[in-house]
Design an enzyme around this catalytic site. Sequence first.
Site, PDB file in Angstrom:
ATOM      1  N   ASP A 422      56.602   8.010  67.885  1.00  0.00           N
ATOM      2  CA  ASP A 422      57.120   9.404  68.537  1.00  0.00           C
ATOM      3  C   ASP A 422      58.370   9.281  69.217  1.00  0.00           C
ATOM      4  O   ASP A 422      58.552   8.339  70.087  1.00  0.00           O
ATOM      5  CB  ASP A 422      56.004  10.019  69.110  1.00  0.00           C
ATOM      6  CG  ASP A 422      56.384  11.486  69.315  1.00  0.00           C
ATOM      7  OD1 ASP A 422      56.234  12.580  68.533  1.00  0.00           O
ATOM      8  OD2 ASP A 422      57.002  11.852  70.533  1.00  0.00           O
ATOM      9  N   ASN A 430      67.497  18.680  70.787  1.00  0.00           N
ATOM     10  CA  ASN A 430      67.900  19.736  69.649  1.00  0.00           C
ATOM     11  C   ASN A 430      68.491  20.894  70.471  1.00  0.00           C
ATOM     12  O   ASN A 430      69.251  21.654  69.995  1.00  0.00           O
ATOM     13  CB  ASN A 430      66.583  20.189  69.106  1.00  0.00           C
ATOM     14  CG  ASN A 430      66.182  19.261  67.927  1.00  0.00           C
ATOM     15  OD1 ASN A 430      67.137  18.684  67.154  1.00  0.00           O
ATOM     16  ND2 ASN A 430      64.842  19.041  67.494  1.00  0.00           N
ATOM     17  N   HIS A 435      70.330  21.144  66.044  1.00  0.00           N
ATOM     18  CA  HIS A 435      69.559  20.691  65.259  1.00  0.00           C
ATOM     19  C   HIS A 435      70.167  19.486  64.470  1.00  0.00           C
ATOM     20  O   HIS A 435      69.729  18.802  63.903  1.00  0.00           O
ATOM     21  CB  HIS A 435      68.982  21.703  64.479  1.00  0.00           C
ATOM     22  CG  HIS A 435      67.938  22.402  65.187  1.00  0.00           C
ATOM     23  ND1 HIS A 435      66.556  22.187  65.290  1.00  0.00           N
ATOM     24  CD2 HIS A 435      67.893  23.851  65.548  1.00  0.00           C
ATOM     25  CE1 HIS A 435      66.050  23.119  65.840  1.00  0.00           C
ATOM     26  NE2 HIS A 435      66.739  24.149  66.202  1.00  0.00           N
ATOM     27  N   ASP A 439      68.860  16.061  63.540  1.00  0.00           N
ATOM     28  CA  ASP A 439      68.780  15.302  62.277  1.00  0.00           C
ATOM     29  C   ASP A 439      69.350  13.866  62.213  1.00  0.00           C
ATOM     30  O   ASP A 439      68.797  12.924  61.589  1.00  0.00           O
ATOM     31  CB  ASP A 439      69.442  16.370  61.252  1.00  0.00           C
ATOM     32  CG  ASP A 439      68.683  17.436  60.887  1.00  0.00           C
ATOM     33  OD1 ASP A 439      67.339  17.454  61.468  1.00  0.00           O
ATOM     34  OD2 ASP A 439      69.180  18.550  60.370  1.00  0.00           O
ATOM     35  N   GLU A 465      59.196  14.784  64.692  1.00  0.00           N
ATOM     36  CA  GLU A 465      60.054  13.475  65.146  1.00  0.00           C
ATOM     37  C   GLU A 465      58.871  12.327  65.208  1.00  0.00           C
ATOM     38  O   GLU A 465      58.961  11.143  65.794  1.00  0.00           O
ATOM     39  CB  GLU A 465      60.340  13.550  66.451  1.00  0.00           C
ATOM     40  CG  GLU A 465      59.297  13.750  67.623  1.00  0.00           C
ATOM     41  CD  GLU A 465      58.941  15.130  67.924  1.00  0.00           C
ATOM     42  OE1 GLU A 465      58.411  15.458  68.844  1.00  0.00           O
ATOM     43  OE2 GLU A 465      59.201  16.051  66.969  1.00  0.00           O
TER      44      GLU A 465
END
Length: 556
Positions: A422, A430, A435, A439, A465
């Site tokens: 994680d 973000n 965002h 990405d 994630e």
Amino acid sequence: MTKWFDPSGVVNLCFIIVLVISTVLTWREVAVLEDAYVASQRNALENVSNDLDRQMQVSIDRLLFFRHGMEAALQTPLAFEVLRNVQGKFARQRSLPYWQIVLDNRRTLPLNGVADYFVEQSPLLSRDDTRLQNEMTAALELGYLFRLSATTVMRPRQSWYVSRAGFFLTTQPVGKMEVIPNEYYQLLARPWFIQQRERENKQRGVRWFTDQARKAADSDSVVMASVPLDYESYWYGVLAMSFPVSAIRQVLIEARQSEKDGEYQLYDSQWSLLATTMITSVDRIHTFTPEDRKALNQAMSSDTAGGMSMGTRFISWEKLQHFDGVMLRIHTLREGLQSDFGTISISLSLLWVLFTGMLLMAWGVIRRMVTNMYRLQHDLQWQAWHDPLTRLSNRGALFDRAKALSDECARRQQAFSVIQIDLDHFKRINDRYGHQAGDLVLSHAARLIGNSIREPEIAGRVGGEEFCVLLPGSNLEEAVRIAERIRSRISSKEILVQKSQTIRVSASLGVSSALETGNYDFQNLQYVADSRLYLAKRAGRNQVRSTDDEQPEPSI
């Protein structure tokens, strides 16, 4: 081999099969037509040869009839007074250098002879007085038969009886008597006379010769047929007939009147061209090189009739039964193509070309459609099994593979480990950078995770994630080393998220192994690894946990 089992390979294979089958079928039909064409050529040649053979047979029968007539006359001489006078005339003239006995009855032909001295000088001649009278009267009777020769196309141009006793009989006037010795000497020197000796013609049958030296009245060369006259084991002389080559040629032309193409040629045993049906200039007559004649001789040595291709020509041959020679039919490639068989063959070839062209077009269209469909199917299948952002296996695909790998490892009693990953503080990225930057971070981290494992290990994205790594064949210790490698690579790389803004991210990792408890159930292993991941987060993040205690583990 694999390419032959994909859709494009199957299309290619089907195309090749159809092309081969169509080619074989077309070739088979062309081969059948070729056999029919060869058979038609041989049949046409056989018909012409039979016509010529029948004409030759008539001539041979006539020659044998003359011999039988003389043999009958020798056996039973006629007692006519006019024939008995011959003996007296001969007795008075036999010592002269040349002489001629002519009867008052003009129905027969004169006897032309030479002196006893001439006969004595040649070992080939013999004047036996005990046989001479009967022979001369038989020759006079033969003169009657010579005058009755049929006036057919193949009628003899000239007939002879040449006696070994020093005289001869001929259907053509001698002219001046002074030429009789020279004429007789020339007759004795001809091959058709010399080769009728018993040691050279033991069967005493008919012999054929091409006499290029002796010409007919119209300067046409002649073909000679001769037969010996033997009676009571004594060789009296030779009966001979000459046939003009023009008459033989006329027979060939008339025999092939229904045919539009092809040339017929008649050769003697020495491969001298006697007659041809070519009506135009001589330079258009087909000729053969010594190599061609050698090939034809080899082919003819094993069969009396046949055919063979020779360059752009097809040669059919047939040996004649009543003539010492061979008949050829020459058909050129152009004539063959213009014939019915050639037209059908060309039509079949054009149909095959048209069919092959259409098949190629269909193959191109079908192959393109199948390739596009296969690519689309492959893309859809890939999208169904992979995460489009990270290009790792998605959750569903990963869980399916995990179950299969865990069952396989359980069956083989191999190690099986799971790493749960994680990214730390991903929500802040973000919120702060957007965002799009998130990405970028996810795809960057996924690439690092994928580069840190090897086949048959599998990595996949199981949440926003969150990532999971399957490690078949790796125990807990090996799995921890792999997890530490992943953590180290992620934390050591800077990621460009804006024009000049870079950030670093870290990840917390939890590791579990089936060998800890002997439980290979993937969901249980993932639950354990996920629990240890949250222990790593509570312990400060950016670390690997492989135990369930609260104390942080030292980095490897």
